[in-house]
Design an enzyme around this catalytic site. Structure first.
Site, short mmCIF file in Angstrom:
data_model
loop_
_atom_site.label_atom_id
_atom_site.label_comp_id
_atom_site.label_asym_id
_atom_site.label_seq_id
_atom_site.Cartn_x
_atom_site.Cartn_y
_atom_site.Cartn_z
N CYS A 34 0.95 -1.10 0.17
CA CYS A 34 -0.16 -0.16 0.04
C CYS A 34 0.84 1.31 -0.01
CB CYS A 34 -0.89 -0.11 1.21
SG CYS A 34 -0.13 0.41 2.62
N ASP A 36 2.34 2.62 2.55
CA ASP A 36 2.43 3.16 3.85
C ASP A 36 3.79 3.14 4.50
OD1 ASP A 36 -0.13 4.17 3.51
OD2 ASP A 36 -1.07 2.33 4.87
N CYS A 59 -2.34 6.70 4.33
CA CYS A 59 -3.70 7.01 4.13
C CYS A 59 -4.31 7.43 5.65
CB CYS A 59 -4.66 5.82 3.85
SG CYS A 59 -4.57 4.42 4.78
N CYS A 103 -2.87 -1.28 8.59
CA CYS A 103 -2.60 0.13 9.19
C CYS A 103 -2.18 0.04 10.53
CB CYS A 103 -3.63 0.92 9.02
SG CYS A 103 -3.65 1.66 7.20
#
Length: 149
Positions: A34, A36, A59, A103
């Site tokens: 992703c 991150d 995000c 996350c």
């Protein structure tokens, strides 16, 4: 995709953004899938986390989990800080959509990576602490375990 009020609050008003110049431990982790990246700074005095800050590129859920993780770790002993998991972070945020669970895994790993850095700098062993991962996924724990052994 629906986010809880807590997730939205920590995304819109993140706590502890920034860095600690003389940090006791710094941990950086990322998720290649992703993109991150989380960096967590800890100030530890007498075995207690006195301050925690973060810088996250990612995000809204990544920012919210970083914010919550740094809130949860403050004033905790090292052993209590180690017990903060992705589940702890998700529960404090009143849940995350399934596609954003990674996350919370990043937040857990960033905290643990900062504790690892602290342990390395001080030549100590923190019981139950594993070396940090280079790339964090919420579905690769078995792969990681087989790689470490």
């Amino acid at each position: 995709m629906t986010y809880s009020n807590e997730v939205m609050d920590h995304f819109m008003n993140p706590r502890n953004v920034g860095e600690i110049e003389d940090a006791s431990g710094v941990g950086t982790v990322g998720n290649a899938k992703c993109g991150d990246i989380m960096k967590v700074y800890l100030k530890i005095e007498d075995g207690v986390v006195k301050d925690a800050k973060f810088k996250t590129f990612g995000c809204g859920a990544a920012i919210a989990t970083s914010s919550m993780a740094t809130e949860l770790v403050k004033e905790k002993t090292i052993q209590d800080a180690l017990s903060i998991t992705n589940k702890t972070v998700m529960e404090a945020l009143h849940g995350l959509p399934a596609v954003k669970v990674h996350c919370s895994c990043l937040a857990e790993e960033a905290l643990h990576a900062a504790l690892w850095d602290y342990a390395q700098k001080n030549d100590i062993v923190i019981e139950g602490l594993n070396p940090p991962k280079e790339d964090v996924h919420d579905d690769d724990h078995d792969l990681y375990e087989s790689h470490v052994k």
